[in-house]
Motif scaffolding. Structure first.
Motif: not given
Length: 381
Positions: A31-40, A111-126
């Motif tokens: 979870l330490s770099y969740e924001k950075e990875i999601l941004n990437l 225009e509506v942009l794509p939804q964020i991917v990877g949130k479920d992965f980090f939600m599991f670890f959270f």
């Protein structure tokens, strides 16, 4: 004598809680770099390109376009940035989502942009980090196990220093090192101890701050000790969700314009709640672009009818004790101390797995030798 007692307690509690501490530590590291990875991996959502050299739409225009295309959707807030390539975020109400759902929009086209991917992965670890993946009526079990494990981690850290104290006292600097000249059990033992010395302060801070979310009495005590008034949780009434939403676009547009005229410098994010107070005051929470961590939020209260900033509360103007209590999560994750703290906490959390594994290795070797000794004495008799 006391060293022997501490040693026995150290391996006893370590053997019982080692697996749990491993899971909590590794999940915390992920979870330490969740924001950075999601941004990437979500660049096309968080950021936009103005390929046609269009002018940015006003935030209220983007809001209006989305609302016209989604009449039945209730919008809680709109977030925007002074950074030209940043997308606009609308938080909408969604059944089952306590904090709502974020919708990302292109500020040039709405225009509506794509939804964020990877949130479920980090939600599991959270979930693993907070409740060991327990949910529903059994979630409290996981929460208590994490809390007890955290207390045990503090005890193990202190106990480890006590057990290792003779070497620390003999040569402080050398107690932080290990050598590959040691073999088998000796190498594992010195590795376990010397690396443990490096992470003592990080473990203590992580554990003390982690208990903030475990017990209400502990959290209340922290506010009391720090001399800060504990904020009260405002419970939202479910009935309010069924009321039709009325968005006053002129007031929103005027509030945002007043904010832009009065904000001191570039901001990474500004969030406007669409529902004003009873007095017609709109609140914008904002984060400067050069903020060290995400909890350095400021707040500006605006009255669009009189075109005045009623109140502007800045994080930097708060006393240190207030800043600390408002930054509990960054203190827990290491982000409060910048990139160095974040990296140090990340490594320390992952090392929890090493300490658990090497601890079990030492315990198994000790058990095997005791068993062999007992067998040998039995043969003699």
């Amino acid at each position: 004598m006391h060293k022997s007692i501490w040693f026995q307690l150290h391996w006893f509690f370590g053997a019982i809680f080692g697996v749990l501490l491993l899971l909590i530590g590794v999940s915390g590291a992920v979870l330490s770099y969740e924001k950075e990875i999601l941004n990437l991996i979500n660049k096309d959502t968080y950021y936009v390109q103005n390929l046609d050299n269009k002018s940015r739409l006003e935030q209220s225009e983007v809001l209006k376009i989305y609302q016209e295309n989604n009449i039945d959707t209730k919008i809680n807030s709109i977030s925007f940035s002074s950074l030209e390539n940043s997308s606009i975020v609308l938080n909408i109400e969604k059944e089952g989502a306590r904090k709502g759902l974020n919708i990302y929009l292109n500020p040039y086209t709405a225009e509506v942009l794509p939804q964020i991917v990877g949130k479920d992965f980090f939600m599991f670890f959270f979930s693993l980090h907070r409740w060991l993946t327990f949910s529903g009526d059994t979630q409290w079990i996981g929460k208590q196990l994490v809390a007890i494990s955290t207390i045990v981690a503090i005890f193990l850290t202190i106990g480890g220093v006590v057990v290792y104290w003779p070497r620390i006292k003999a040569n402080f600097l050398k107690s932080f090192t290990f050598s590959f000249k040691y073999k088998k059990r000796a190498f594992v033992s010195i590795l376990h101890s010397s690396l443990g010395m490096w992470v003592v302060p990080f473990f203590i801070i992580m554990c003390i701050t982690g208990l903030y979310w475990s017990y209400d009495w502990y959290r209340g005590a922290m506010f009391t000790v720090m001399g800060v008034e504990q904020p009260k949780r405002v419970s939202q009434k479910v009935e309010a969700n069924n009321k039709p939403q009325t968005i006053v676009y002129d007031n929103i547009s005027k509030s945002i314009e007043i904010f832009k005229q009065n904000v001191a410098k570039e901001y990474k994010n500004a969030n406007l709640r669409l529902t004003p107070s009873k007095d017609g005051i709109y609140t914008i929470s904002y984060l400067y672009a050069n903020a060290t961590h995400f909890r350095e939020t400021n707040s500006m209260e605006i009255d669009p009818n009189s075109s005045l900033v009623v109140k502007d509360t800045k994080f930097e103007d708060k006393k240190l004790n207030e800043q600390l209590m408002a930054s509990m999560l960054p203190l827990h994750s290491g982000e409060y101390f910048g990139w160095f703290g974040q990296l140090s906490y990340f490594i320390s959390s992952f090392l929890m797995a090493l300490f658990a594994i090497t601890g079990y290795m030492l315990y198994y070797d000790r058990w095997k030798k005791k068993k062999a000794k007992a067998l040998k004495e039995k043969v003699k008799s």
